[in-house]
Structure formats: C-alpha cells, structure tokens
Design an enzyme around this catalytic site. Structure first.
Site, PDB file in Angstrom:
ATOM      1  N   LYS A   1      37.844   8.776  -7.269  1.00 28.30           N
ATOM      2  CA  LYS A   1      37.706   8.538  -8.712  1.00 28.30           C
ATOM      3  C   LYS A   1      36.247   8.542  -9.164  1.00 28.30           C
ATOM      4  O   LYS A   1      35.915   9.107 -10.189  1.00 28.30           O
ATOM      5  CB  LYS A   1      38.366   7.207  -9.089  1.00 28.30           C
TER       6      LYS A   1
ATOM      7  N   HIS B   1      33.300  -2.672 -10.310  1.00 22.98           N
ATOM      8  CA  HIS B   1      33.454  -3.021 -11.717  1.00 22.98           C
ATOM      9  C   HIS B   1      32.107  -3.386 -12.323  1.00 22.98           C
ATOM     10  O   HIS B   1      31.218  -3.876 -11.634  1.00 22.98           O
ATOM     11  CB  HIS B   1      34.416  -4.206 -11.882  1.00 22.98           C
TER      12      HIS B   1
ATOM     13  N   HIS C   1      48.924   0.886  -7.894  1.00 24.55           N
ATOM     14  CA  HIS C   1      47.735   0.055  -8.106  1.00 24.55           C
ATOM     15  C   HIS C   1      47.982  -1.411  -7.748  1.00 24.55           C
ATOM     16  O   HIS C   1      47.038  -2.193  -7.606  1.00 24.55           O
ATOM     17  CB  HIS C   1      47.258   0.186  -9.549  1.00 24.55           C
TER      18      HIS C   1
ATOM     19  N   TYR D   1      41.467  -7.728 -14.341  1.00 22.84           N
ATOM     20  CA  TYR D   1      42.106  -6.706 -13.512  1.00 22.84           C
ATOM     21  C   TYR D   1      43.059  -7.317 -12.484  1.00 22.84           C
ATOM     22  O   TYR D   1      44.160  -6.817 -12.266  1.00 22.84           O
ATOM     23  CB  TYR D   1      41.004  -5.900 -12.814  1.00 22.84           C
TER      24      TYR D   1
ATOM     25  N   ARG E   1      41.810   2.358  -3.571  1.00 22.83           N
ATOM     26  CA  ARG E   1      42.757   3.004  -4.474  1.00 22.83           C
ATOM     27  C   ARG E   1      43.713   3.856  -3.646  1.00 22.83           C
ATOM     28  O   ARG E   1      43.355   4.376  -2.601  1.00 22.83           O
ATOM     29  CB  ARG E   1      42.031   3.899  -5.464  1.00 22.83           C
TER      30      ARG E   1
END
Length: 180
Positions: free
Chosen positions: A63, A154, A128, A163, A40
């Site tokens: 995150k 995930h 992203h 995604y 990220r």
C-alpha cells in the site's frame, strides 16, 4: 467497503483458531499470521517460505511502498517453522489450490475469515480484522500507542486509537455507565 472491527474477545479468537485448524492448516496459519503481525492482508498474501527464515518479516508494504521490518512473536515463529517444513523457499506461504505456486487471493482470504466469523456468530469481520485484532490486543497489553502508531504507519495516535476501536470501546463504556 464495510467498517470492520477487531476481535476483542480472546475466547472467540481461540474458537476461531480451533475451527480453522480443523478445516485447514493453511487457513489457520493465515489467521495466526495476521493477528500476530499486524500486517495488511495484501502483504501477508505475498509472503513466501523464505520470508520465515529470519526472526522478522522484512518487506516493502504494497500500500505505502515503504520498507518495513516486523519482528515475529515467538509463538508465530514456532508455528511458521512447523508449517513450512518440507516446503521450498520460493513457495508462497498461503498457496491457492489452483495453479502452481500461486498465492490465494484477497477474496479467498475474505471468504475464509467470513466462514470462521459465521461459526462464532461475529459480524463486521473482513480481512482488515486481522490487523485490527493485532492492534487492539497489542494496545491492551502494552498501552503504548506510540509504538503501535509506528507499526501501523499512522500519522497520529488518535487515528490509531480510532482504527483499533478503542474510542468506540470508551464511548460504549461511558454510555453504559451514564445515569440521569
């Protein structure tokens, strides 16, 4: 927040790399690090020169607060080695031009990517996009959704496929081929 897409076309990736390299080695390396690591942007911006001393990134995701170890691709490792030459281990990899040893912010990273996207006429691009581009091309090369799911942390393979835009690709392909 807008929905962003991966950059699917390898030729567009090459053109963006060329464009960024001509403007700034830092901006080029930000892009290259993102599309080759799947990290990220919040994690990329916190990287320091010392994080490039191993063959992998070892970090705690901002995150999720989870520890993560990501092997560097050989090409990324080679380019980072050249990029950090002469830099001190404590320095941020992607330094701001303002202040002393401050990392660029997320908004600057966004501006860099939007500028490059405008150069190649791409829409639906954001920070992203780097992570999604990595995922899309990883999946296309290896067809191993289980590994990609683990890399991305995930919960389900369907989440990962959606995604990275594979579901959208399949729907688009089906609609183009549909006849009545």
């Amino acid at each position: 927040m807008n929905f962003v897409q991966p950059i699917r076309d390898p030729e567009l990736i090459r053109e963006i790399k060329r464009f960024l390299r001509e403007k700034s080695h830092r901006n080029y390396m930000l892009f290259v690090t993102g599309i080759n690591s799947g990290l990220r942007i919040s994690d990329i911006l916190q990287l320091r020169v010392s994080d490039t001393e191993r063959a992998y990134f070892n970090l705690v995701e901002m995150k999720t607060d989870k520890k993560k170890r990501i092997e560097m691709t050989p090409n990324l490792r080679k380019e980072l080695k050249e990029y950090v030459e002469g830099k001190e281990p404590h320095e941020f990899l992607f330094q701001s031009r303002e202040g002393v040893n401050k990392a660029i912010g997320r908004s600057m990273a966004y501006k860099i990517l939007r500028d490059a996207a405008a150069h190649v006429d791409l829409d639906d691009i954001g920070t992203h996009t780097l992570r999604k581009t990595f995922g899309y091309h990883f999946y296309k090369q290896y067809k191993n959704i289980a590994i990609l799911q683990k890399i991305f942390n995930h919960s389900d393979p369907k989440v990962t496929l959606g995604y990275i835009g594979i579901d959208q690709d399949e729907m688009d392909k089906a609609m183009k081929g549909f006849r009545i």
